[in-house]
Design a protein around this motif. Structure first.
Motif, PDB file in Angstrom:
ATOM      1  N   THR A   1       0.854  -1.188   0.000  1.00  0.00           N
ATOM      2  CA  THR A   1       0.000   0.000   0.000  1.00  0.00           C
ATOM      3  C   THR A   1       0.887   1.234   0.000  1.00  0.00           C
ATOM      4  O   THR A   1       2.104   1.145   0.170  1.00  0.00           O
ATOM      5  CB  THR A   1      -0.956   0.015   1.206  1.00  0.00           C
ATOM      6  OG1 THR A   1      -1.914   1.067   1.048  1.00  0.00           O
ATOM      7  CG2 THR A   1      -0.207   0.229   2.508  1.00  0.00           C
ATOM      8  N   ASN A   2       0.259   2.389  -0.215  1.00  0.00           N
ATOM      9  CA  ASN A   2       0.999   3.644  -0.123  1.00  0.00           C
ATOM     10  C   ASN A   2       0.352   4.543   0.915  1.00  0.00           C
ATOM     11  O   ASN A   2      -0.629   4.165   1.556  1.00  0.00           O
ATOM     12  CB  ASN A   2       1.124   4.332  -1.483  1.00  0.00           C
ATOM     13  CG  ASN A   2      -0.215   4.649  -2.124  1.00  0.00           C
ATOM     14  OD1 ASN A   2      -1.272   4.200  -1.689  1.00  0.00           O
ATOM     15  ND2 ASN A   2      -0.187   5.432  -3.191  1.00  0.00           N
ATOM     16  N   ALA A   3       0.892   5.719   1.105  1.00  0.00           N
ATOM     17  CA  ALA A   3       0.401   6.628   2.138  1.00  0.00           C
ATOM     18  C   ALA A   3       0.808   8.047   1.747  1.00  0.00           C
ATOM     19  O   ALA A   3       1.445   8.257   0.711  1.00  0.00           O
ATOM     20  CB  ALA A   3       0.986   6.245   3.492  1.00  0.00           C
ATOM     21  N   SER A   4       0.457   9.014   2.565  1.00  0.00           N
ATOM     22  CA  SER A   4       0.799  10.398   2.248  1.00  0.00           C
ATOM     23  C   SER A   4       2.316  10.545   2.101  1.00  0.00           C
ATOM     24  O   SER A   4       3.098   9.926   2.821  1.00  0.00           O
ATOM     25  CB  SER A   4       0.274  11.335   3.338  1.00  0.00           C
ATOM     26  OG  SER A   4       0.588  10.849   4.628  1.00  0.00           O
ATOM     27  N   ALA A   5       2.725  11.359   1.143  1.00  0.00           N
ATOM     28  CA  ALA A   5       4.133  11.474   0.773  1.00  0.00           C
ATOM     29  C   ALA A   5       4.967  12.084   1.898  1.00  0.00           C
ATOM     30  O   ALA A   5       4.767  13.237   2.278  1.00  0.00           O
ATOM     31  CB  ALA A   5       4.263  12.317  -0.495  1.00  0.00           C
ATOM     32  N   ILE A   6       5.894  11.293   2.419  1.00  0.00           N
ATOM     33  CA  ILE A   6       6.806  11.785   3.458  1.00  0.00           C
ATOM     34  C   ILE A   6       8.228  11.244   3.251  1.00  0.00           C
ATOM     35  O   ILE A   6       9.108  11.482   4.069  1.00  0.00           O
ATOM     36  CB  ILE A   6       6.320  11.398   4.872  1.00  0.00           C
ATOM     37  CG1 ILE A   6       6.079   9.890   4.975  1.00  0.00           C
ATOM     38  CG2 ILE A   6       5.079  12.157   5.274  1.00  0.00           C
ATOM     39  CD1 ILE A   6       5.770   9.429   6.387  1.00  0.00           C
TER      40      ILE A   6
ATOM     41  N   ASN B   1       4.988   3.467   2.419  1.00  0.00           N
ATOM     42  CA  ASN B   1       4.752   2.390   1.447  1.00  0.00           C
ATOM     43  C   ASN B   1       5.170   0.994   1.925  1.00  0.00           C
ATOM     44  O   ASN B   1       6.112   0.398   1.389  1.00  0.00           O
ATOM     45  CB  ASN B   1       5.446   2.723   0.119  1.00  0.00           C
ATOM     46  CG  ASN B   1       4.777   3.880  -0.608  1.00  0.00           C
ATOM     47  OD1 ASN B   1       4.004   4.637  -0.030  1.00  0.00           O
ATOM     48  ND2 ASN B   1       5.044   4.009  -1.889  1.00  0.00           N
ATOM     49  N   PRO B   2       4.467   0.475   2.916  1.00  0.00           N
ATOM     50  CA  PRO B   2       4.853  -0.825   3.479  1.00  0.00           C
ATOM     51  C   PRO B   2       4.601  -2.010   2.547  1.00  0.00           C
ATOM     52  O   PRO B   2       3.772  -1.937   1.637  1.00  0.00           O
ATOM     53  CB  PRO B   2       3.978  -0.923   4.737  1.00  0.00           C
ATOM     54  CG  PRO B   2       2.797  -0.074   4.423  1.00  0.00           C
ATOM     55  CD  PRO B   2       3.318   1.064   3.615  1.00  0.00           C
ATOM     56  N   ILE B   3       5.321  -3.068   2.819  1.00  0.00           N
ATOM     57  CA  ILE B   3       5.168  -4.354   2.130  1.00  0.00           C
ATOM     58  C   ILE B   3       5.049  -5.430   3.207  1.00  0.00           C
ATOM     59  O   ILE B   3       5.790  -5.412   4.188  1.00  0.00           O
ATOM     60  CB  ILE B   3       6.375  -4.657   1.226  1.00  0.00           C
ATOM     61  CG1 ILE B   3       6.502  -3.596   0.128  1.00  0.00           C
ATOM     62  CG2 ILE B   3       6.255  -6.037   0.595  1.00  0.00           C
ATOM     63  CD1 ILE B   3       7.771  -3.734  -0.703  1.00  0.00           C
ATOM     64  N   ALA B   4       4.111  -6.335   3.035  1.00  0.00           N
ATOM     65  CA  ALA B   4       3.952  -7.433   3.990  1.00  0.00           C
ATOM     66  C   ALA B   4       3.867  -8.757   3.244  1.00  0.00           C
ATOM     67  O   ALA B   4       3.414  -8.809   2.102  1.00  0.00           O
ATOM     68  CB  ALA B   4       2.695  -7.229   4.837  1.00  0.00           C
TER      69      ALA B   4
END
Length: 330
Positions: free
Chosen positions: A138-143, A157-160
C-alpha cells in the motif's frame, strides 16, 4: 492499565458505531484495532481510534456504504471501497479472492478508494490462514524523499508477506515500511522529547537530522538507501497504479479530522503454494526453517505468535477513548 483484548475490541466497536459506522463495518475495524494491540503494534491500534471516529463524523471516511466487489479478469478481484474503511473492503473481497486463487493458482486482489489500512500484516495473515501465500502493498501520504533529494514523493509504502505452514497457521511473516522507520515513531519521539537516530530522516534542506521536529518538517529516508527506495516505488505502482487510487503525493495527512478522503489503494497477491502441482514448496520451506532454527536464538520472523490476551494501555488514552462512547451509554 492492563486490559483484556476483548475490552479493547468492544470499546472500538462501540465508538465506531456511535460515530456512524454500521454494525459489520464497525466490527471489521474494531477487530483490526484489537489485533494490532494484541501484537504490540501500538501505532496501528487504539492510537488511530479517535481519528477514525472524527473522520466518520466529517465524512473523510464512509462507514455506511457497502464495498463493491467485481472480477474484471479470471485471476483478478477488484473491490471499490467507496471511500470507506480498508478493513471492510478487504473482508468483502477476500472470499472471492481465495476462491479465485484456489481455482486459478493466483489472484490479484485490488482494494481501491479506501481509507488507510494501518497494518498490512493483518490482511496477509488472513490470506495465509487460508493456506495461501499472501503479499500486500500500500501507499500513504508522501513523506519519503528520493536519495539525494529533499522533497517527499512517496509514503512509507509498506510491504507485507505471510507464508502458510503445511499443517495450518503461519510459517513466517513480516510487515515493514520501505522507509527507514514508520512516521509514528518520529511523532512519538517528539512527544517524548527524545532524539532520533541519524539515518531516519532529513531536514527541509536535505541534511541528516536527529531532531524529530526538524524531521517532521523535512522527510523520511528509505530503508537501505536506494534499495528501500526501489521497493517503495514498487509498492507505489501496485497500490496506486494497479488499483486506480491516488499517488502518495495526492494523499492528505492521514489523521487530519477534515479534508478529502484518503482514496488509498492496497494490492494483494494470493498464491497457491502448489500452483505448479508438486510438493517441492513444503520441502523447501521445511529446509529453510530447519536451517534458521538450527542456530541458537534465530527464528523466522513472525513464526512464533506473540499475541497477548491482555495488554497495557495508557490511562490518559483510555480516558480519552471513554469519551467517544460516553453519550451512547447514557
Amino acid at each position: 492499565m492492563h486490559l483484556p483484548i476483548s475490552q479493547i475490541r468492544e470499546i472500538s466497536y462501540q465508538a465506531l458505531r456511535k460515530h456512524g459506522a454500521i454494525d459489520w463495518i464497525a466490527a471489521a475495524v474494531a477487530d483490526a484495532v484489537a489485533v494490532a494491540e494484541a501484537k504490540g503494534n501500538k501505532i496501528c491500534g487504539l492510537y488511530y481510534l479517535e481519528s477514525y471516529c472524527q473522520q466518520l463524523q466529517t465524512g473523510r471516511v464512509q462507514g455506511h456504504l457497502t464495498p463493491i466487489v467485481s472480477q474484471p479478469k479470471p485471476s483478478a478481484v477488484y473491490v471499490d471501497a467507496q471511500f470507506g474503511f480498508a478493513q471492510a473492503a478487504f473482508a468483502k473481497g477476500l472470499p472471492k479472492a481465495i476462491e479465485t486463487a484456489q481455482s486459478q493458482g493466483i489472484c490479484v486482489l485490488s482494494v481501491a478508494h479506501a481509507h488507510t489500512c494501518t497494518s498490512l500484516g493483518y490482511f496477509t495473515e488472513q490470506i495465509a490462514h487460508a493456506g495461501l501465500i499472501g503479499i500486500g502493498m500500500t501507499n500513504a501520504s508522501a513523506i519519503v524523499s528520493p536519495p539525494n533529494g529533499n522533497q517527499p514523493v512517496i509514503g512509507t509504502n509498506p510491504i507485507a508477506m505471510s507464508v502458510p505452514a503445511q499443517s495450518g497457521g503461519i510459517a513466517f511473516q513480516f510487515d515493514q515500511s520501505t522507509s527507514a522507520v514508520a512516521l509514528g515513531k518520529i511523532t512519538m519521539a517528539k512527544a517524548a522529547g527524545t532524539k532520533i537516530p541519524l539515518g531516519w530522516a532529513i531536514d527541509a534542506a536535505g541534511q541528516p537530522t536527529d531532531d524529530p521536529e526538524k524531521a517532521l518538517g523535512g522527510s523520511l529516508c528509505s530503508a537501505g538507501g536506494y534499495k528501500g527506495w526501489g521497493f517503495g516505488l514498487m509498492a507505489e505502482i501496485f497500490a496506486a497504479g494497479l488499483t486506480g487510487s491516488v499517488n502518495s503525493s495526492d494523499v492528505a495527512a492521514l489523521k487530519a479530522p477534515e479534508g478529502k478522503p484518503h482514496d488509498l489503494g492496497q494490492c494483494y497477491l494470493l498464491i497457491d503454494p502448489q500452483i505448479n502441482q508438486h510438493e517441492s514448496f513444503w520441502q523447501r520451506l521445511s529446509q529453510l526453517t530447519e536451517a534458521v532454527n538450527a542456530q541458537d536464538g534465530a527464528r523466522l520472523p513472525g513464526s512464533i505468535d506473540k499475541s497477548s490476551n491482555a495488554v497495557d494501555v495508557d490511562r490518559a488514552l483510555w480516558d480519552k477513548l471513554q469519551l467517544l462512547i460516553k453519550d451512547s451509554e447514557s
